[in-house]
Design a protein around this motif. Structure first.
Motif, PDB file in Angstrom:
ATOM      1  N   TRP A  76       0.819  -1.212   0.000  1.00  0.00           N
ATOM      2  CA  TRP A  76       0.000   0.000   0.000  1.00  0.00           C
ATOM      3  C   TRP A  76       0.855   1.265   0.000  1.00  0.00           C
ATOM      4  O   TRP A  76       0.551   2.222  -0.708  1.00  0.00           O
ATOM      5  CB  TRP A  76      -0.904  -0.008   1.244  1.00  0.00           C
ATOM      6  CG  TRP A  76      -2.321  -0.304   0.916  1.00  0.00           C
ATOM      7  CD1 TRP A  76      -2.859  -1.509   0.609  1.00  0.00           C
ATOM      8  CD2 TRP A  76      -3.397   0.632   0.850  1.00  0.00           C
ATOM      9  NE1 TRP A  76      -4.206  -1.385   0.361  1.00  0.00           N
ATOM     10  CE2 TRP A  76      -4.558  -0.086   0.507  1.00  0.00           C
ATOM     11  CE3 TRP A  76      -3.478   1.999   1.061  1.00  0.00           C
ATOM     12  CZ2 TRP A  76      -5.796   0.525   0.353  1.00  0.00           C
ATOM     13  CZ3 TRP A  76      -4.715   2.610   0.927  1.00  0.00           C
ATOM     14  CH2 TRP A  76      -5.848   1.885   0.573  1.00  0.00           C
ATOM     15  N   ASP A  77       1.911   1.277   0.805  1.00  0.00           N
ATOM     16  CA  ASP A  77       2.726   2.490   0.905  1.00  0.00           C
ATOM     17  C   ASP A  77       3.669   2.667  -0.284  1.00  0.00           C
ATOM     18  O   ASP A  77       4.437   3.625  -0.325  1.00  0.00           O
ATOM     19  CB  ASP A  77       3.515   2.504   2.218  1.00  0.00           C
ATOM     20  CG  ASP A  77       4.341   1.250   2.444  1.00  0.00           C
ATOM     21  OD1 ASP A  77       4.484   0.444   1.503  1.00  0.00           O
ATOM     22  OD2 ASP A  77       4.843   1.071   3.573  1.00  0.00           O
ATOM     23  N   GLU A  78       3.591   1.740  -1.257  1.00  0.00           N
ATOM     24  CA  GLU A  78       4.377   1.880  -2.483  1.00  0.00           C
ATOM     25  C   GLU A  78       3.491   2.157  -3.692  1.00  0.00           C
ATOM     26  O   GLU A  78       3.956   2.163  -4.836  1.00  0.00           O
ATOM     27  CB  GLU A  78       5.196   0.607  -2.726  1.00  0.00           C
ATOM     28  CG  GLU A  78       6.234   0.347  -1.640  1.00  0.00           C
ATOM     29  CD  GLU A  78       6.943  -0.978  -1.824  1.00  0.00           C
ATOM     30  OE1 GLU A  78       6.535  -1.756  -2.716  1.00  0.00           O
ATOM     31  OE2 GLU A  78       7.898  -1.237  -1.068  1.00  0.00           O
ATOM     32  N   LEU A  79       2.200   2.406  -3.446  1.00  0.00           N
ATOM     33  CA  LEU A  79       1.248   2.691  -4.517  1.00  0.00           C
ATOM     34  C   LEU A  79       0.922   4.181  -4.489  1.00  0.00           C
ATOM     35  O   LEU A  79       0.472   4.711  -3.469  1.00  0.00           O
ATOM     36  CB  LEU A  79      -0.022   1.866  -4.315  1.00  0.00           C
ATOM     37  CG  LEU A  79      -1.049   1.850  -5.444  1.00  0.00           C
ATOM     38  CD1 LEU A  79      -0.454   1.238  -6.710  1.00  0.00           C
ATOM     39  CD2 LEU A  79      -2.282   1.069  -5.010  1.00  0.00           C
ATOM     40  N   TYR A  80       1.167   4.848  -5.618  1.00  0.00           N
ATOM     41  CA  TYR A  80       0.969   6.296  -5.690  1.00  0.00           C
ATOM     42  C   TYR A  80       0.050   6.634  -6.858  1.00  0.00           C
ATOM     43  O   TYR A  80      -0.173   5.818  -7.757  1.00  0.00           O
ATOM     44  CB  TYR A  80       2.311   7.009  -5.875  1.00  0.00           C
ATOM     45  CG  TYR A  80       3.355   6.627  -4.861  1.00  0.00           C
ATOM     46  CD1 TYR A  80       3.335   7.161  -3.577  1.00  0.00           C
ATOM     47  CD2 TYR A  80       4.363   5.719  -5.192  1.00  0.00           C
ATOM     48  CE1 TYR A  80       4.300   6.802  -2.641  1.00  0.00           C
ATOM     49  CE2 TYR A  80       5.329   5.351  -4.261  1.00  0.00           C
ATOM     50  CZ  TYR A  80       5.294   5.899  -2.990  1.00  0.00           C
ATOM     51  OH  TYR A  80       6.244   5.543  -2.077  1.00  0.00           O
ATOM     52  N   SER A  81      -0.462   7.849  -6.859  1.00  0.00           N
ATOM     53  CA  SER A  81      -1.309   8.294  -7.970  1.00  0.00           C
ATOM     54  C   SER A  81      -0.547   8.275  -9.284  1.00  0.00           C
ATOM     55  O   SER A  81      -1.121   8.082 -10.353  1.00  0.00           O
ATOM     56  CB  SER A  81      -1.836   9.705  -7.704  1.00  0.00           C
ATOM     57  OG  SER A  81      -0.762  10.624  -7.574  1.00  0.00           O
ATOM     58  N   SER A  82       0.780   8.439  -9.219  1.00  0.00           N
ATOM     59  CA  SER A  82       1.614   8.473 -10.426  1.00  0.00           C
ATOM     60  C   SER A  82       2.131   7.093 -10.829  1.00  0.00           C
ATOM     61  O   SER A  82       2.843   6.973 -11.841  1.00  0.00           O
ATOM     62  CB  SER A  82       2.811   9.403 -10.194  1.00  0.00           C
ATOM     63  OG  SER A  82       3.572   8.968  -9.072  1.00  0.00           O
ATOM     64  N   SER A  83       1.787   6.063 -10.071  1.00  0.00           N
ATOM     65  CA  SER A  83       2.282   4.714 -10.370  1.00  0.00           C
ATOM     66  C   SER A  83       1.807   4.257 -11.739  1.00  0.00           C
ATOM     67  O   SER A  83       0.653   4.464 -12.119  1.00  0.00           O
ATOM     68  CB  SER A  83       1.791   3.717  -9.313  1.00  0.00           C
ATOM     69  OG  SER A  83       2.321   4.005  -8.045  1.00  0.00           O
ATOM     70  N   ARG A  84       2.697   3.631 -12.491  1.00  0.00           N
ATOM     71  CA  ARG A  84       2.350   3.030 -13.776  1.00  0.00           C
ATOM     72  C   ARG A  84       2.471   1.520 -13.615  1.00  0.00           C
ATOM     73  O   ARG A  84       3.531   1.007 -13.268  1.00  0.00           O
ATOM     74  CB  ARG A  84       3.260   3.553 -14.901  1.00  0.00           C
ATOM     75  CG  ARG A  84       3.043   5.036 -15.167  1.00  0.00           C
ATOM     76  CD  ARG A  84       1.606   5.324 -15.624  1.00  0.00           C
ATOM     77  NE  ARG A  84       1.294   6.740 -15.725  1.00  0.00           N
ATOM     78  CZ  ARG A  84       0.640   7.440 -14.795  1.00  0.00           C
ATOM     79  NH1 ARG A  84       0.242   6.833 -13.687  1.00  0.00           N
ATOM     80  NH2 ARG A  84       0.389   8.720 -14.964  1.00  0.00           N
TER      81      ARG A  84
END
Length: 339
Positions: A118-126
């Motif tokens: 969870w803490d490695e998932l961002y809005s900018s994640s592709r």
């Protein structure tokens, strides 16, 4: 995973006087529902609607979407297994820690399963994945993912399976249902068992673009939702505005409860819902669970079997303040028990 979930009091001979292991609303079923179901009892003499069509129409009307965008299910677990079957063999990522049934359902259907914290998932994640399972608010942490639309719009190749089973228990985010009109790569899972305290009836629904619903409907077996569950759902939507949780008070109680638990020596993690993760600094969660059941008649959720958590993690749901005090007092004796 057939066993290893919360709410497993039936497995113990000792009477459980407070069950903190389940994240179902502790206040019980909606007022009037029991009487309504008793009055509908004669309906069980016939088969239920094949696809719960009348409730399907009601849900669609409630959200102002087409009936073809709704599929009623035998709880969120059936929804998860239907989706895994519909997309058999796909490359699938699960945001962890997470409800174990996402992984179990996908492995049963030969998905190529990967995980992202969870803490490695961002809005900018592709994302290099065809499906992403994400629970928002998350079980077991109570975390919320805020920039959801940016993540969905930035990954049009990924089908987002968004589990909103606990959306009624937070004030930090709102449902993503409005996004359905803009994104075909979004499937929303909703539960009616948690906020309305009817887990024994097994009732939920899926909201998505009609092409996704058509795919799932083709795999669904008939009569999976029983007559009384359908009638319960109709009663709830008939009285929806009157049946909302006292969520602000519940969250205030949670904050007080969590603070008092910290004074017992356990570590408590931040949460946006009425349930939260904690960690024992003495022994492990399995031992603590056994101690609380045997010595105090209290039940917690051993969270060590969530992928990414440790053997010391456990989950607690907020109950009525008087019941919360039972656990606070019991945990104050745990350290002496371990020494």
């Amino acid at each position: 995973m057939l066993h290893g979930h919360g709410d497993d009091a039936y497995r113990y001979r000792r009477e459980i006087r407070a069950d903190f292991s389940t994240n179902v609303w502790y206040g019980g079923e909606p007022a009037g529902l029991k009487e309504h179901l008793f009055n509908q009892w004669s309906l069980v003499q016939k088969y239920p609607e094949v696809l719960a069509e009348s409730l399907n129409e009601q849900v669609a009307q409630h959200y102002d979407i087409k009936p073809e965008q709704v599929l009623i299910s035998n709880g969120t677990t059936e929804s998860i297994y239907l989706i895994a079957q519909a997309f058999r063999g796909k490359r699938t990522t699960i945001a962890t820690p997470a409800f174990a049934e996402y992984e179990d359902a996908c492995r049963m259907q030969q998905h190529q399963v990967a995980f992202i914290r969870w803490d490695e998932l961002y809005s900018s994640s592709r994302l290099a994945t065809e499906l992403l399972f994400i629970c928002n608010p998350n079980n077991p942490t109570g975390s919320v993912f805020l920039p959801l639309e940016e993540l969905i719009s930035g990954n049009p190749q990924t089908l987002f399976v968004l589990d909103e089973a606990f959306i009624e228990f937070t004030l930090s985010i709102e449902t993503a249902v409005p996004l359905l009109s803009r994104y075909e790569n979004l499937v929303i899972l909703r539960s009616m068992t948690k906020a309305f305290a009817i887990p024994g009836l097994r009732l939920g629904y899926i909201l998505a673009h009609e092409k996704q619903i058509n795919l799932l409907r083709d795999l669904k077996f008939p009569w999976s939702v029983n007559t009384l569950a359908i009638e319960a759902g109709k009663f709830i939507f008939d009285n929806y505005e009157l049946l909302q949780l006292p969520v602000r008070q519940l969250l205030e109680d949670k904050e007080s409860f969590a603070l008092q638990l910290q004074h017992t020596g356990v570590t408590v993690y931040e949460s946006h819902t009425h349930f939260f993760l904690a960690e024992t600094t003495q022994g492990n969660a399995a031992e603590l669970k056994q101690f609380l059941v045997e010595q105090h008649g209290l039940l917690i959720r051993d969270a060590s079997n969530f992928r990414g958590l440790k053997e010391t993690h456990f989950r607690v749901a907020t109950l009525a303040p008087a019941q919360n005090q039972f656990l606070i007092k019991a945990l104050s004796t745990w350290k002496n028990h371990c020494s």
